[in-house]
Design a protein around this motif. Structure first.
Motif, PDB file in Angstrom:
ATOM      1  N   LEU A 296       0.770  -1.416  -0.001  1.00 28.94           N
ATOM      2  CA  LEU A 296       0.193  -0.286  -0.032  1.00 28.94           C
ATOM      3  C   LEU A 296       0.283   1.460   0.153  1.00 28.94           C
ATOM      4  O   LEU A 296       0.846   1.944  -1.212  1.00 28.94           O
ATOM      5  CB  LEU A 296      -0.632   0.129   1.205  1.00 28.94           C
ATOM      6  CG  LEU A 296      -1.760   1.161   1.242  1.00 28.94           C
ATOM      7  CD1 LEU A 296      -2.284   1.299  -0.025  1.00 28.94           C
ATOM      8  CD2 LEU A 296      -2.605   1.047   2.396  1.00 28.94           C
ATOM      9  N   TYR A 297       1.840   1.129   1.109  1.00 25.52           N
ATOM     10  CA  TYR A 297       3.050   2.318   0.799  1.00 25.52           C
ATOM     11  C   TYR A 297       4.728   1.648   0.712  1.00 25.52           C
ATOM     12  O   TYR A 297       4.957   0.561   1.176  1.00 25.52           O
ATOM     13  CB  TYR A 297       2.797   3.224   2.165  1.00 25.52           C
ATOM     14  CG  TYR A 297       1.640   3.969   2.491  1.00 25.52           C
ATOM     15  CD1 TYR A 297       0.486   2.997   3.314  1.00 25.52           C
ATOM     16  CD2 TYR A 297       0.847   4.875   1.466  1.00 25.52           C
ATOM     17  CE1 TYR A 297      -0.588   4.023   3.518  1.00 25.52           C
ATOM     18  CE2 TYR A 297      -0.636   5.077   1.269  1.00 25.52           C
ATOM     19  CZ  TYR A 297      -1.050   4.821   2.563  1.00 25.52           C
ATOM     20  OH  TYR A 297      -2.395   5.718   2.750  1.00 25.52           O
ATOM     21  N   ALA A 298       5.000   2.418   0.558  1.00 18.68           N
ATOM     22  CA  ALA A 298       6.465   1.796   0.751  1.00 18.68           C
ATOM     23  C   ALA A 298       6.771   1.487   2.148  1.00 18.68           C
ATOM     24  O   ALA A 298       6.206   1.638   3.445  1.00 18.68           O
ATOM     25  CB  ALA A 298       7.669   2.632   0.583  1.00 18.68           C
ATOM     26  N   ILE A 299       7.327   0.305   2.282  1.00 19.62           N
ATOM     27  CA  ILE A 299       7.486  -0.435   3.497  1.00 19.62           C
ATOM     28  C   ILE A 299       9.153   0.437   4.662  1.00 19.62           C
ATOM     29  O   ILE A 299      10.057   0.641   4.846  1.00 19.62           O
ATOM     30  CB  ILE A 299       7.845  -1.747   3.421  1.00 19.62           C
ATOM     31  CG1 ILE A 299       7.212  -2.509   2.656  1.00 19.62           C
ATOM     32  CG2 ILE A 299       8.323  -2.353   4.971  1.00 19.62           C
ATOM     33  CD1 ILE A 299       8.064  -3.996   2.634  1.00 19.62           C
TER      34      ILE A 299
ATOM     35  N   SER B 216      23.206  -9.960   9.335  1.00 19.14           N
ATOM     36  CA  SER B 216      24.839  -9.344   9.530  1.00 19.14           C
ATOM     37  C   SER B 216      23.763  -7.817   8.932  1.00 19.14           C
ATOM     38  O   SER B 216      23.681  -7.784   7.764  1.00 19.14           O
ATOM     39  CB  SER B 216      26.005  -9.241   8.721  1.00 19.14           C
ATOM     40  OG  SER B 216      25.813 -10.457   7.520  1.00 19.14           O
ATOM     41  N   TYR B 217      23.858  -7.094   9.968  1.00 17.66           N
ATOM     42  CA  TYR B 217      23.686  -5.768   9.259  1.00 17.66           C
ATOM     43  C   TYR B 217      24.204  -4.665  10.629  1.00 17.66           C
ATOM     44  O   TYR B 217      23.605  -4.830  11.548  1.00 17.66           O
ATOM     45  CB  TYR B 217      22.113  -5.656   9.058  1.00 17.66           C
ATOM     46  CG  TYR B 217      21.090  -4.162   9.143  1.00 17.66           C
ATOM     47  CD1 TYR B 217      20.655  -4.182   9.549  1.00 17.66           C
ATOM     48  CD2 TYR B 217      21.855  -3.920   7.476  1.00 17.66           C
ATOM     49  CE1 TYR B 217      19.627  -2.432   8.911  1.00 17.66           C
ATOM     50  CE2 TYR B 217      21.493  -3.014   7.077  1.00 17.66           C
ATOM     51  CZ  TYR B 217      20.163  -2.440   7.934  1.00 17.66           C
ATOM     52  OH  TYR B 217      19.690  -1.138   7.361  1.00 17.66           O
ATOM     53  N   SER B 218      24.594  -3.527   9.814  1.00 15.92           N
ATOM     54  CA  SER B 218      25.235  -2.896  11.229  1.00 15.92           C
ATOM     55  C   SER B 218      24.198  -2.001  11.449  1.00 15.92           C
ATOM     56  O   SER B 218      23.490  -1.035  12.051  1.00 15.92           O
ATOM     57  CB  SER B 218      26.137  -1.625  10.126  1.00 15.92           C
ATOM     58  OG  SER B 218      25.527  -1.605   8.687  1.00 15.92           O
ATOM     59  N   GLY B 219      22.937  -1.271  11.130  1.00 19.51           N
ATOM     60  CA  GLY B 219      22.000  -0.627  11.662  1.00 19.51           C
ATOM     61  C   GLY B 219      21.087  -1.720  12.063  1.00 19.51           C
ATOM     62  O   GLY B 219      20.687  -3.074  12.835  1.00 19.51           O
ATOM     63  N   SER B 220      19.909  -0.958  13.251  1.00 24.64           N
ATOM     64  CA  SER B 220      19.351  -1.697  13.627  1.00 24.64           C
ATOM     65  C   SER B 220      17.980  -2.524  12.791  1.00 24.64           C
ATOM     66  O   SER B 220      17.144  -2.217  11.524  1.00 24.64           O
ATOM     67  CB  SER B 220      18.057  -0.548  14.006  1.00 24.64           C
ATOM     68  OG  SER B 220      17.084  -0.823  14.936  1.00 24.64           O
ATOM     69  N   PRO B 221      18.418  -3.768  12.998  1.00 27.82           N
ATOM     70  CA  PRO B 221      17.279  -5.160  12.160  1.00 27.82           C
ATOM     71  C   PRO B 221      15.910  -4.924  12.094  1.00 27.82           C
ATOM     72  O   PRO B 221      15.667  -4.444  12.927  1.00 27.82           O
ATOM     73  CB  PRO B 221      17.980  -6.463  12.339  1.00 27.82           C
ATOM     74  CG  PRO B 221      18.399  -5.901  14.022  1.00 27.82           C
ATOM     75  CD  PRO B 221      18.892  -4.590  14.123  1.00 27.82           C
ATOM     76  N   GLU B 222      15.053  -5.114  11.096  1.00 23.54           N
ATOM     77  CA  GLU B 222      13.648  -5.540  10.795  1.00 23.54           C
ATOM     78  C   GLU B 222      13.455  -6.485  10.070  1.00 23.54           C
ATOM     79  O   GLU B 222      13.778  -6.603   9.253  1.00 23.54           O
ATOM     80  CB  GLU B 222      13.143  -4.554  10.178  1.00 23.54           C
ATOM     81  CG  GLU B 222      13.318  -2.621  10.722  1.00 23.54           C
ATOM     82  CD  GLU B 222      12.325  -1.699   9.558  1.00 23.54           C
ATOM     83  OE1 GLU B 222      13.089  -0.329   9.813  1.00 23.54           O
ATOM     84  OE2 GLU B 222      11.950  -2.457   9.320  1.00 23.54           O
TER      85      GLU B 222
ATOM     86  N   LEU C  54      15.694  -3.836   4.310  1.00 22.61           N
ATOM     87  CA  LEU C  54      16.779  -1.992   4.354  1.00 22.61           C
ATOM     88  C   LEU C  54      16.176  -1.407   3.913  1.00 22.61           C
ATOM     89  O   LEU C  54      15.396  -1.079   3.033  1.00 22.61           O
ATOM     90  CB  LEU C  54      17.621  -2.764   3.471  1.00 22.61           C
ATOM     91  CG  LEU C  54      18.724  -1.452   2.666  1.00 22.61           C
ATOM     92  CD1 LEU C  54      19.312  -0.729   4.110  1.00 22.61           C
ATOM     93  CD2 LEU C  54      19.162  -1.370   1.634  1.00 22.61           C
ATOM     94  N   SER C  55      16.070  -0.291   4.969  1.00 20.07           N
ATOM     95  CA  SER C  55      15.231   0.943   5.317  1.00 20.07           C
ATOM     96  C   SER C  55      16.031   2.168   5.375  1.00 20.07           C
ATOM     97  O   SER C  55      16.355   2.356   6.467  1.00 20.07           O
ATOM     98  CB  SER C  55      14.055   1.165   5.883  1.00 20.07           C
ATOM     99  OG  SER C  55      13.520   2.785   6.014  1.00 20.07           O
TER     100      SER C  55
ATOM    101  N   LEU D 257      14.518  -6.154   0.832  1.00 15.55           N
ATOM    102  CA  LEU D 257      14.746  -6.881   1.421  1.00 15.55           C
ATOM    103  C   LEU D 257      15.263  -8.067   1.248  1.00 15.55           C
ATOM    104  O   LEU D 257      15.401  -8.096  -0.729  1.00 15.55           O
ATOM    105  CB  LEU D 257      12.571  -8.055   1.309  1.00 15.55           C
ATOM    106  CG  LEU D 257      11.835  -7.039   2.385  1.00 15.55           C
ATOM    107  CD1 LEU D 257      10.096  -8.130   1.857  1.00 15.55           C
ATOM    108  CD2 LEU D 257      11.508  -7.318   3.726  1.00 15.55           C
ATOM    109  N   THR D 258      16.295  -8.168   2.098  1.00 10.76           N
ATOM    110  CA  THR D 258      17.358  -9.190   2.117  1.00 10.76           C
ATOM    111  C   THR D 258      16.723 -10.310   2.005  1.00 10.76           C
ATOM    112  O   THR D 258      16.986 -10.468   2.962  1.00 10.76           O
ATOM    113  CB  THR D 258      18.607  -8.873   1.829  1.00 10.76           C
ATOM    114  OG1 THR D 258      19.004  -7.434   1.196  1.00 10.76           O
ATOM    115  CG2 THR D 258      19.764  -9.776   1.874  1.00 10.76           C
TER     116      THR D 258
END
Lengths: 118, 111
Positions: free
Chosen positions: A96-99, B26-32, B91-92, B99-100
């Motif tokens: 719907l929107y960007a995640i 592995s991710y340097s930021g805050s993972p989602e 990744l945002s 998404l990875t």
């Protein structure tokens, strides 16, 4: 439609030919994503559209790959001078929107187009 | 760069047994983190996301930042759980939204 629709479901083409893969997102979804899934691998990000513009095309492997979304709904992934290594399932997803934040929205995937380059 | 590892390509368990599908990132930021599932001849669909702390179809997953893991668990597997499971990291950053995915684990629940 009820979900993300991709056409064709299967495409066989000869090496060197040009192909177009189409994605119809869920009506009203502003964000659209293309992924490529090779055999035995997870989906790999190609490109993301927010509306009509490609906001992130960092996953496109080279300049033979191009995607458009001229009216902010249907998208077409275009591959020029296809190579055997391009054979994969190409997945489209929309949300719907960007995640932007976790839990805000969910990406819905299509069934994919299986591309075989012979 | 972000990376998701699912060490098991194939996993078989008997019906009623506990199941755990492993995922490390592995991710340097805050993972989602998310788990996606693909049943036979169906499309890829979201199973659960770590931020929701929810249980879906009896599955749970806890984010362990110390071990950089997000394993998927179910105490009593059912035959209908047989499917391909993918762990994914979102990744945002700036204009990037992607998404990875890991390479997936094919779960087979035996009768």
């Amino acid at each position: 439609g009820a979900g993300v629709s991709q056409t064709p479901s299967n495409k066989v083409t000869e090496k060197g030919k040009y192909v177009e893969l189409r994605c119809d997102p869920i009506s009203g979804h502003t964000a659209l994503y293309w992924y490529r899934q090779s055999l035995g691998q997870g989906p790999e990000f190609l490109i993301y559209f927010q509306g009509t513009g490609a906001a992130d095309d960092s996953g496109l492997p080279n300049d033979r790959f191009f995607a458009v979304r001229p009216e902010g709904s249907v998208s077409t992934l275009k591959i020029q001078r296809t190579e055997r290594g391009d054979s994969a399932v190409y997945l489209c997803a929309s949300s719907l929107y960007a995640i932007a934040r976790p839990g805000e929205t969910e990406a819905f995937f299509g069934q994919g187009t299986r591309l075989t380059v012979v | 760069a972000q990376r998701v590892t699912q060490p098991e390509k194939l996993l078989s368990v008997f019906k009623g047994a506990p199941v755990e599908l492993k995922c490390n990132y592995s991710y340097s930021g805050s993972p989602e983190l998310f788990w996606y599932v693909q049943y036979s001849r169906q499309r890829l669909q979201l199973l659960l996301r770590h931020i929701s702390r929810e249980s879906i179809k009896g599955f749970t997953a806890d984010l362990n930042k110390g071990e950089t893991s997000f394993h998927l668990k179910k105490p009593f597997a059912q035959e209908e759980d047989s499917a391909m499971y993918y762990c994914a990291l979102h990744l945002s950053s700036g204009s990037a939204r992607q998404l990875t995915f890991g390479s997936g684990t094919q779960l087979t629940v035996l009768p």
